[in-house]
Structure formats: C-alpha cells, structure tokens
Enzyme design. Structure first.
Site, PDB file in Angstrom:
ATOM      1  N   ALA A  63     -12.452  11.099  18.244  1.00 43.92           N
ATOM      2  CA  ALA A  63     -12.523   9.768  17.636  1.00 43.92           C
ATOM      3  C   ALA A  63     -12.345   8.696  18.706  1.00 43.92           C
ATOM      4  O   ALA A  63     -11.581   8.892  19.664  1.00 43.92           O
ATOM      5  CB  ALA A  63     -11.414   9.633  16.601  1.00 43.92           C
ATOM      6  N   GLY A 108     -12.011  15.374  17.529  1.00 51.61           N
ATOM      7  CA  GLY A 108     -13.293  15.301  16.814  1.00 51.61           C
ATOM      8  C   GLY A 108     -14.450  15.819  17.659  1.00 51.61           C
ATOM      9  O   GLY A 108     -15.477  16.230  17.120  1.00 51.61           O
ATOM     10  N   GLU A 111     -14.403  19.419  17.018  1.00 50.62           N
ATOM     11  CA  GLU A 111     -14.857  19.614  15.632  1.00 50.62           C
ATOM     12  C   GLU A 111     -16.386  19.466  15.525  1.00 50.62           C
ATOM     13  O   GLU A 111     -17.035  20.166  14.763  1.00 50.62           O
ATOM     14  CB  GLU A 111     -14.149  18.621  14.710  1.00 50.62           C
ATOM     15  CG  GLU A 111     -12.661  18.924  14.586  1.00 50.62           C
ATOM     16  CD  GLU A 111     -11.964  17.974  13.638  1.00 50.62           C
ATOM     17  OE1 GLU A 111     -11.817  16.796  14.014  1.00 50.62           O
ATOM     18  OE2 GLU A 111     -11.590  18.392  12.531  1.00 50.62           O
ATOM     19  N   GLU A 131      -4.797  16.708  17.661  1.00 53.31           N
ATOM     20  CA  GLU A 131      -4.501  15.719  16.613  1.00 53.31           C
ATOM     21  C   GLU A 131      -3.033  15.673  16.208  1.00 53.31           C
ATOM     22  O   GLU A 131      -2.487  14.585  15.971  1.00 53.31           O
ATOM     23  CB  GLU A 131      -5.356  15.981  15.365  1.00 53.31           C
ATOM     24  CG  GLU A 131      -6.786  15.469  15.466  1.00 53.31           C
ATOM     25  CD  GLU A 131      -7.736  16.477  16.073  1.00 53.31           C
ATOM     26  OE1 GLU A 131      -7.253  17.440  16.704  1.00 53.31           O
ATOM     27  OE2 GLU A 131      -8.964  16.308  15.926  1.00 53.31           O
TER      28      GLU A 131
HETATM   29  N1  COA Z   1     -11.435   7.074  22.521  1.00 52.80           N
HETATM   30  C1  COA Z   1     -11.702   5.952  23.201  1.00 52.80           C
HETATM   31  N2  COA Z   1     -11.715   5.888  24.552  1.00 52.80           N
HETATM   32  C2  COA Z   1     -11.477   7.023  25.215  1.00 52.80           C
HETATM   33  C3  COA Z   1     -11.172   8.235  24.577  1.00 52.80           C
HETATM   34  C4  COA Z   1     -11.155   8.233  23.150  1.00 52.80           C
HETATM   35  N3  COA Z   1     -10.937   9.346  22.442  1.00 52.80           N
HETATM   36  N4  COA Z   1     -10.942   9.191  25.514  1.00 52.80           N
HETATM   37  C5  COA Z   1     -11.095   8.579  26.714  1.00 52.80           C
HETATM   38  N5  COA Z   1     -11.400   7.275  26.532  1.00 52.80           N
HETATM   39  C6  COA Z   1     -11.603   6.239  27.539  1.00 52.80           C
HETATM   40  C7  COA Z   1     -10.303   5.908  28.255  1.00 52.80           C
HETATM   41  O1  COA Z   1      -9.517   5.029  27.489  1.00 52.80           O
HETATM   42  C8  COA Z   1     -10.832   5.293  29.530  1.00 52.80           C
HETATM   43  O2  COA Z   1     -11.266   3.987  29.253  1.00 52.80           O
HETATM   44  P1  COA Z   1     -10.868   2.749  30.222  1.00 52.80           P
HETATM   45  O3  COA Z   1     -11.669   3.000  31.473  1.00 52.80           O
HETATM   46  O4  COA Z   1     -11.321   1.544  29.461  1.00 52.80           O
HETATM   47  O5  COA Z   1      -9.395   2.837  30.437  1.00 52.80           O
HETATM   48  C9  COA Z   1     -12.072   6.135  29.799  1.00 52.80           C
HETATM   49  O6  COA Z   1     -12.449   6.726  28.569  1.00 52.80           O
HETATM   50  C10 COA Z   1     -11.829   7.241  30.799  1.00 52.80           C
HETATM   51  O7  COA Z   1     -10.708   7.981  30.359  1.00 52.80           O
HETATM   52  P2  COA Z   1      -9.859   8.894  31.341  1.00 52.80           P
HETATM   53  O8  COA Z   1      -8.738   9.471  30.550  1.00 52.80           O
HETATM   54  O9  COA Z   1      -9.535   8.137  32.572  1.00 52.80           O
HETATM   55  O10 COA Z   1     -10.964  10.004  31.687  1.00 52.80           O
HETATM   56  P3  COA Z   1     -10.778  11.460  32.315  1.00 52.80           P
HETATM   57  O11 COA Z   1     -12.125  11.894  32.726  1.00 52.80           O
HETATM   58  O12 COA Z   1      -9.682  11.470  33.326  1.00 52.80           O
HETATM   59  O13 COA Z   1     -10.276  12.370  31.087  1.00 52.80           O
HETATM   60  C11 COA Z   1     -10.375  13.149  28.786  1.00 52.80           C
HETATM   61  C12 COA Z   1     -11.161  12.623  30.018  1.00 52.80           C
HETATM   62  C13 COA Z   1     -11.365  13.294  27.641  1.00 52.80           C
HETATM   63  C14 COA Z   1      -9.776  14.532  29.117  1.00 52.80           C
HETATM   64  C15 COA Z   1      -9.229  12.148  28.464  1.00 52.80           C
HETATM   65  O14 COA Z   1      -9.795  10.848  28.409  1.00 52.80           O
HETATM   66  C16 COA Z   1      -8.539  12.391  27.146  1.00 52.80           C
HETATM   67  O15 COA Z   1      -7.704  13.287  27.045  1.00 52.80           O
HETATM   68  N6  COA Z   1      -8.865  11.569  26.101  1.00 52.80           N
HETATM   69  C17 COA Z   1      -8.214  11.608  24.820  1.00 52.80           C
HETATM   70  C18 COA Z   1      -8.761  12.738  23.995  1.00 52.80           C
HETATM   71  C19 COA Z   1      -8.043  12.860  22.662  1.00 52.80           C
HETATM   72  O16 COA Z   1      -6.842  12.960  22.553  1.00 52.80           O
HETATM   73  N7  COA Z   1      -8.861  12.925  21.602  1.00 52.80           N
HETATM   74  C20 COA Z   1      -8.357  13.218  20.291  1.00 52.80           C
HETATM   75  C21 COA Z   1      -8.736  12.203  19.317  1.00 52.80           C
HETATM   76  S1  COA Z   1      -8.110  12.708  17.741  1.00 52.80           S
END
Ligand code: COA
Length: 258
Positions: A63, A108, A111, A131
């Site tokens: 999400a 998501g 999913e 989540e």
């Molecule tokens: N929603 C919105 N923005 C997201 C996002 C999400 N789920 N996941 C990452 N981003 C954004 C970050 O906020 C960041 O934005 P910014 O440059 O404006 O700060 C950008 O994407 C890069 O994120 P970053 O964490 O630096 O990238 P990464 O390559 O080091 O790591 C992930 C990638 C996917 C492993 C990590 O971003 C992550 O764990 N995200 C959260 C995933 C999560 O918990 N999802 C569950 C939702 S229920």
C-alpha cells in the site's frame, strides 16, 4: 499513467511504474491496473501476462503508506474494495498472470503476487507480509492465499512475526516457482521459462487453467465433473488431431487454436 504495457509477441508485460515510490499501490495505480487488466482480458491474442515492477529495488512495496496516511477509515475501506474489484482479473482471466519479482514484494505487493497464478523471483528479491507490525493485517487476500500455498504453519510464521524472507527460502517453501539466475533480468527469464505456454495449444492451455482453478476452489466431485467438460473442449479441437499427426510424423506440432 502509473502502469505500462509492453507486448512481446503473444505475451503482455505489465509494469507498475512508480520506481521512486518502490511501486507502492496508490489508489490511481490500483485503478490503472484494473483498467489495463480488463482490456487485456478482452483481447483474444493474449496468451500470457507477466506482471512486474519498474527498477530493481521493488516489485511492489505494498500500500502507498504516504497516501494511506491521508485517508479516513472509509477511505481505507474503499481501497480494500478496490483491490478486490480491480485486481480480480489477475486470477480470473482466460490467460495465466505470472508475477516477476524484480525486487522486494512486501505487504500488498506480496498479496498482489499471491493473486497471480505463478511467480518467478530475482535472486535479490525479499518477500514478506509486515502488516501486523503496522497495526493491521494482510487484507488483500494474504491471510487466505498464503496458507493455501505454503501451509498453515509457515503462513502463521510469516504473518505473525512479519518475517522477511529471501528468494531462495521463498522457493524452498513453495512461495515462488522459480528464482531467475543472477544476471538474467527476471522478466526475460520468466518469458523463456514460460515459452511452453506461449507455444502450446491455446484451447488446451485455457481448459487446463479453468480446471486447475476449479481444483483450488471447489470440492473434488464438482472438480472432476468440470475436468471432464474441459477435456471435451480439447477432444473436439483440430489442435488435438494436429498433435497426433505431428507425433506420427516425428515433427513439432503447429497449433492454431482451433
Ligand atoms: N508507500 C509509499 N512510499 C514508499 C513505500 C510505501 N509502501 N515504500 C517505500 N516508499 C518510498 C519511501 O518513502 C522513499 O520515498 P522518499 O524518497 O520520498 O523518502 C522511497 O520509496 C524509497 O524508499 P527506501 O526505503 O529508501 O527504498 P529501499 O530501496 O531502500 O527499500 C523497501 C525498499 C521496499 C524494502 C522499503 O522501502 C520498505 O520496506 N518499504 C515499506 C514496505 C512496507 O512495509 N509495506 C507494507 C505496507 S502494508
């Protein structure tokens, strides 16, 4: 447009195109996926869809948490309903949809992959349902599809602990079908691996898909009945006769989908 379409012969590659946000699912992205999916489902020329994400960091980070923070409770409920209506095509289309995990598939995002029929992962992909660590549960089908795929105990572990696993472990537990060799782009690897679907007999491919989906959802007797009906469609086909001729003539069959 947050989603791109590329045709590769009779395969369609759909790419979630928000790499700066790690291909997170905003409301608009879910709507774009739905519109594109309905278009593809109505196209008889499509034999296979590969769903992937732009860049090599994430398939989909789940999400869009920034957008989510701006929503009230009803807004979030509406998003869950949209996941259901807009993403149903992933498991109901006449062709299989295959997830190609070019990077992280979390929440998501995983999913989404679970809704696809098959899954190929890049070696560096990480997968997880975090989540519960965000005070919610996987509610785009994750609590239902994950245990059906990997078993109850492993699903409990992944959901309650929010564990992130790598592609090799995902392969071991049956969460993905294949890991692409390092150095080969995951979409290219997936398309090469899936060539039997692209080159196969279209009527048989569709009949097998319908029969196997029934096995997932219906009791055995009902499934066996459906299997017989699906076989009948193949029996009447010119492709079946062509396969028998090709076998006798020691050559590759030429399937025309008739
Ligand atoms: N929603 C919105 N923005 C997201 C996002 C999400 N789920 N996941 C990452 N981003 C954004 C970050 O906020 C960041 O934005 P910014 O440059 O404006 O700060 C950008 O994407 C890069 O994120 P970053 O964490 O630096 O990238 P990464 O390559 O080091 O790591 C992930 C990638 C996917 C492993 C990590 O971003 C992550 O764990 N995200 C959260 C995933 C999560 O918990 N999802 C569950 C939702 S229920």
């Amino acid at each position: 447009m947050s989603v791109r379409l590329e045709r590769r012969a009779s395969a369609a590659v759909v790419t979630i195109d928000r790499p700066d946000q790690r291909n997170a699912l905003s409301r608009q992205t879910v709507l774009d996926l739905g519109r594109l999916g309905r278009e593809l489902a109505g196209d008889d020329g499509v034999r296979l869809v590969v769903l992937t994400g732009a860049g090599d960091k994430a398939f989909c980070a789940g999400a869009d948490l920034k957008e989510r923070a701006t929503m009230d409770d009803d807004g979030v409920r509406e998003m869950l309903a949209l996941y259901e209506s807009e993403l149903a095509w992933l498991e109901q289309s006449p062709f299989p949809v295959v997830a190609a995990l070019n990077g992280a598939a979390l929440g998501g995002g995983l999913e989404l992959a679970l809704t696809c029929e098959l899954c190929v992962a890049a070696a560096h992909a990480v997968l997880g349902l975090p989540e519960t660590s965000l005070g919610i549960i996987p509610a785009a089908g994750g609590t239902q599809r994950l245990p059906r795929l990997v078993g109850h105990s492993k699903a409990l572990e992944l959901v309650l602990l929010g564990t992130r696993i790598d592609a090799a472990e995902a392969l071991t537990i049956g969460l993905v079908n294949r890991v692409a060799p390092a150095g080969t782009p995951v979409v290219d690897d997936a398309l090469a691996w899936l060539s039997p679907i692209i080159e196969g007999a279209p009527i048989a491919q569709r009949a097998a898909l319908v029969a196997l989906r029934t096995a997932r959802e219906k009791p055995l007797r009902e499934g066996l009945e459906l299997e017989r009906q699906a076989y009948e469609r193949c029996l009447a086909s010119e492709d079946r006769r062509e396969a028998l001729r090709a076998f006798a003539e020691k050559r590759k069959p030429v399937f025309r989908g008739r």
